[in-house]
Structures are given as structure tokens and as C-alpha cells.
Design an enzyme around this catalytic site. Structure first.
Site, mmCIF file in Angstrom:
data_model
loop_
_atom_site.group_PDB
_atom_site.id
_atom_site.type_symbol
_atom_site.label_atom_id
_atom_site.label_comp_id
_atom_site.label_asym_id
_atom_site.label_seq_id
_atom_site.Cartn_x
_atom_site.Cartn_y
_atom_site.Cartn_z
ATOM 1 N N SER A 16 0.828 -1.204 0.000
ATOM 2 C CA SER A 16 0.000 0.000 0.000
ATOM 3 C C SER A 16 0.860 1.250 0.000
ATOM 4 O O SER A 16 1.654 1.483 0.919
ATOM 5 C CB SER A 16 -0.904 0.022 1.231
ATOM 6 O OG SER A 16 -1.515 1.290 1.312
ATOM 7 N N HIS A 40 -1.280 -1.196 -4.179
ATOM 8 C CA HIS A 40 -2.556 -0.825 -3.571
ATOM 9 C C HIS A 40 -2.587 0.692 -3.384
ATOM 10 O O HIS A 40 -1.678 1.279 -2.779
ATOM 11 C CB HIS A 40 -2.670 -1.553 -2.232
ATOM 12 C CG HIS A 40 -3.984 -1.407 -1.547
ATOM 13 N ND1 HIS A 40 -5.106 -2.128 -1.895
ATOM 14 C CD2 HIS A 40 -4.363 -0.634 -0.498
ATOM 15 C CE1 HIS A 40 -6.107 -1.812 -1.095
ATOM 16 N NE2 HIS A 40 -5.682 -0.889 -0.237
ATOM 17 N N ASP A 42 -4.769 3.744 -1.955
ATOM 18 C CA ASP A 42 -5.874 4.090 -1.059
ATOM 19 C C ASP A 42 -6.390 5.491 -1.356
ATOM 20 O O ASP A 42 -5.720 6.482 -1.084
ATOM 21 C CB ASP A 42 -5.391 4.017 0.398
ATOM 22 C CG ASP A 42 -5.170 2.586 0.846
ATOM 23 O OD1 ASP A 42 -6.127 1.795 0.785
ATOM 24 O OD2 ASP A 42 -4.031 2.251 1.247
ATOM 25 N N HIS A 73 -8.369 1.200 -4.070
ATOM 26 C CA HIS A 73 -9.302 0.987 -2.962
ATOM 27 C C HIS A 73 -9.954 2.317 -2.632
ATOM 28 O O HIS A 73 -9.315 3.196 -2.053
ATOM 29 C CB HIS A 73 -8.506 0.420 -1.763
ATOM 30 C CG HIS A 73 -9.317 0.244 -0.516
ATOM 31 N ND1 HIS A 73 -8.732 0.049 0.716
ATOM 32 C CD2 HIS A 73 -10.664 0.207 -0.309
ATOM 33 C CE1 HIS A 73 -9.683 -0.083 1.635
ATOM 34 N NE2 HIS A 73 -10.865 0.012 1.038
ATOM 35 N N MET A 144 -11.746 -5.670 5.342
ATOM 36 C CA MET A 144 -10.871 -4.864 6.191
ATOM 37 C C MET A 144 -10.539 -5.654 7.453
ATOM 38 O O MET A 144 -11.427 -6.253 8.072
ATOM 39 C CB MET A 144 -11.568 -3.555 6.612
ATOM 40 C CG MET A 144 -11.860 -2.551 5.495
ATOM 41 S SD MET A 144 -10.443 -1.971 4.524
ATOM 42 C CE MET A 144 -9.341 -1.343 5.807
ATOM 43 N N GLY A 149 -9.355 3.807 7.126
ATOM 44 C CA GLY A 149 -9.073 5.232 7.305
ATOM 45 C C GLY A 149 -7.608 5.585 7.500
ATOM 46 O O GLY A 149 -7.164 6.618 7.045
ATOM 47 N N PHE A 150 -6.878 4.704 8.171
ATOM 48 C CA PHE A 150 -5.475 5.021 8.457
ATOM 49 C C PHE A 150 -4.612 3.778 8.375
ATOM 50 O O PHE A 150 -5.076 2.679 8.677
ATOM 51 C CB PHE A 150 -5.343 5.627 9.873
ATOM 52 C CG PHE A 150 -6.062 6.936 10.011
ATOM 53 C CD1 PHE A 150 -5.424 8.130 9.672
ATOM 54 C CD2 PHE A 150 -7.385 6.974 10.415
ATOM 55 C CE1 PHE A 150 -6.099 9.347 9.763
ATOM 56 C CE2 PHE A 150 -8.070 8.184 10.509
ATOM 57 C CZ PHE A 150 -7.425 9.372 10.179
ATOM 58 N N GLY A 151 -3.368 3.975 7.974
ATOM 59 C CA GLY A 151 -2.401 2.891 7.998
ATOM 60 C C GLY A 151 -1.838 2.734 9.401
ATOM 61 O O GLY A 151 -2.116 3.543 10.294
ATOM 62 N N GLY A 152 -1.067 1.681 9.593
ATOM 63 C CA GLY A 152 -0.334 1.512 10.839
ATOM 64 C C GLY A 152 -1.178 1.093 12.034
ATOM 65 O O GLY A 152 -0.726 1.184 13.168
ATOM 66 N N GLY A 183 -5.089 -4.258 6.232
ATOM 67 C CA GLY A 183 -4.967 -3.629 7.547
ATOM 68 C C GLY A 183 -4.176 -4.491 8.515
ATOM 69 O O GLY A 183 -4.611 -5.585 8.868
ATOM 70 N N GLY A 184 -2.993 -4.013 8.867
ATOM 71 C CA GLY A 184 -2.187 -4.720 9.863
ATOM 72 C C GLY A 184 -1.575 -6.020 9.372
ATOM 73 O O GLY A 184 -1.157 -6.858 10.181
ATOM 74 N N GLY A 204 0.969 -2.123 4.003
ATOM 75 C CA GLY A 204 1.545 -0.783 3.924
ATOM 76 C C GLY A 204 2.795 -0.682 4.758
ATOM 77 O O GLY A 204 3.926 -0.749 4.257
HETATM 78 C C1 DX5 Z 1 -6.396 1.836 5.475
HETATM 79 C C2 DX5 Z 1 -5.990 1.359 4.124
HETATM 80 C C3 DX5 Z 1 -4.902 0.362 4.096
HETATM 81 C C4 DX5 Z 1 -3.611 0.783 4.745
HETATM 82 C C5 DX5 Z 1 -3.027 -0.420 5.397
HETATM 83 O O1 DX5 Z 1 -7.711 2.243 5.497
HETATM 84 O O2 DX5 Z 1 -7.088 0.789 3.432
HETATM 85 O O3 DX5 Z 1 -4.653 -0.079 2.766
HETATM 86 O O4 DX5 Z 1 -2.675 1.314 3.844
HETATM 87 O O5 DX5 Z 1 -1.907 -0.051 6.093
HETATM 88 P P1 DX5 Z 1 -1.118 -1.042 7.045
HETATM 89 O O6 DX5 Z 1 -0.687 -2.212 6.205
HETATM 90 O O7 DX5 Z 1 -0.013 -0.227 7.559
HETATM 91 O O8 DX5 Z 1 -2.097 -1.484 8.114
HETATM 92 ZN ZN ZN Z 2 -6.599 -0.091 1.473
#
Ligand code: DX5
Ligand code: ZN
Length: 231
Positions: A16, A40, A42, A73, A144, A149-152, A183-184, A204
Site C-alpha cells: 500500500s 494498492h 488508497d 481501494h 478490512m 481510514g489510516f495505515g499503521g 490492515g495490519g 503498507g
Molecule cells: C487503510 C488502508 C490500508 C492501509 C493499510 O484504510 O485501506 O490499505 O494502507 O496499512 P497497514 O498495512 O499499515 O495497516
Molecule cells: Zn486499502
């Protein structure tokens, strides 16, 4: 006598770009080219999720900058208005959220007509059972494994029940359906997702947070492959 089994689709690793440096997206793509299957992307509109990322102009530039298929996505409201535009820009997959779409089956048809694979995404609090009947209209289901909404964020193993349900449903109906988890996903979580029935893995932080993104992607694939072949 060996039982008939549908051939297993190859593992897809999709780093991602959300975890990459947004001023250096072409370099981020080049860093994993040849080692990953999709990139990917986002797309967040600050309405469907409380975060804002990028839109069609950036996807257009990415398409010109890399040969890696783009896995878009869309975490946006009103996907009916925007999604086919991504297909027309050459996205390989366009995945929109079930929670945001009025007529997901029609939109899937439009995406396919525009030349993309059609993906349906379900967020953390959405039951997969509500969408099993429409899966034949889709090439992919994105489940999901965090709240979008957020990475990490930290992987939520309980959400893999949805993957198991969807995979069992797809197998019993002989559907060719990719199931992507997002996610994760990292070294310590990818095997569980693969065992549950996922065959496409977004990562990501685990890829772009690593010193060597290509090596991180290779490691994720090895772990997913090992878990899938033992399952
Ligand atoms: C979050 C995104 C994911 C995100 C995943 O809403 O859809 O694609 O980049 O990030 P990681 O792999 O760091 O959880
Ligand atoms: Zn995503």
C-alpha cells in the site's frame, strides 16, 4: 481418490502506497517492481473516512510511472460518481465500499464494462453475510482487518471470521473470487489471514516501513504461500 478441488489462485502481494513517501511515489513503485503483484492505492475523500489522500490525477500519473497493476481501494462516498473514472484511467482493480454504494451490482457491471476488475470492500463493522448473494458480480472481496481510514493500525484477528465465511461461500458456489485482506498485515499476521482463506494481501507499513521493501514483500509472500499450501 483425490477430492476435486478448484485450483488455488496464486498469492497476490499488494504493497500500500499509503505508507510510502507521497512525494516519491514513482520511486516507491520502482522499489518493489518485479517482487509484487499489485500496487494498492488508497483513495480517501475525508467524508467516507476522516482522512484525505489522493485522487484521479495521481492515479493517472502512477499509471504512467509503473507497469505494476494498480489496485485502487476507494474509501469514498458516492462511488457511483467516481469509480468508473479510475477504471478508465487504467486501474486493474477498482474496489468500492459496500457501505457507500446504492446499487453495488450495477456499479460492478459498469466497472467491468470500463475494463477493470470489480471489487467490493466491507469495513470493520459490516457483516459479510449481507453481501454473499451478490459476490458472483465481483472479482474480489476486500475484507478490512482494521477500521478503514489510516495505515499503521493493529490487525484485528476476529475479523478473519468474515474471510472464512466468504471463502466457504465462494468454494461451495465455485466462484472465482479473490479475497483480499487489508490492515495490519505483516510477518506475524499474514499466515492467519492466509489460513482463513485470503489470497491477496495488502501491506503498507510492513513493506514501506521496512529498510528493504522488496525483501519485506518477498518474506510476506513466502509466509502466505507456506500457510496456504499447508491449509
Ligand atoms: C487503510 C488502508 C490500508 C492501509 C493499510 O484504510 O485501506 O490499505 O494502507 O496499512 P497497514 O498495512 O499499515 O495497516
Ligand atoms: Zn486499502
Amino acid at each position: 481418490m483425490a477430492q476435486f478441488r478448484t485450483a488455488q489462485a496464486d498469492t497476490v502481494i499488494a504493497p500500500s502506497l499509503l505508507a510510502a513517501d507521497f512525494a516519491r511515489l514513482a520511486e516507491a513503485a520502482a522499489a518493489v517492481e518485479g517482487h509484487v503483484d499489485w500496487l494498492h492505492v488508497d483513495v480517501m475523500d475525508n467524508h467516507f473516512v476522516p482522512n484525505l489522500t489522493l485522487g484521479p490525477p495521481v492515479v493517472k500519473s502512477l499509471k504512467a510511472a509503473t507497469d505494476i497493476p494498480l489496485d485502487c481501494h476507494l474509501m469514498i462516498e458516492d462511488p457511483e460518481r467516481w469509480a468508473t473514472g479510475y477504471a478508465e484511467l487504467g486501474a486493474y482493480n477498482v474496489t468500492f465500499h459496500a457501505e457507500a454504494a446504492d446499487d453495488p451490482v450495477k456499479l460492478a457491471k459498469d466497472l467491468r464494462a470500463a475494463g477493470a476488475k470489480a471489487g467490493l470492500a466491507i469495513d470493520r463493522d459490516t457483516p459479510v453475510e449481507d453481501y454473499l448473494d451478490i459476490l458472483p458480480s465481483f472479482d474480489m472481496l476486500l475484507i478490512m482487518t482494521i477500521k478503514a481510514g489510516f495505515g499503521g493500525q493493529q490487525f484485528m484477528p476476529g475479523l478473519l471470521d468474515k474471510v472464512r465465511t466468504a471463502r466457504a461461500h465462494a468454494d461451495s458456489g465455485h466462484l472465482e473470487l479473490r479475497i483480499e485482506v487489508d490492515g495490519g498485515i505483516a510477518d506475524d499476521t499474514i499466515a492467519a489471514a492466509a489460513e482463513a482463506g485470503a489470497d491477496a494481501f495488502v501491506a503498507g507499513t510492513a513493506v514501506y516501513g521496512a529498510a528493504d521493501p522488496a525483501d519485506a514483500a518477498r518474506r510476506l509472500r513466502a509466509r502466505a504461500d507456506a500457510a496456504r499450501s499447508s491449509g
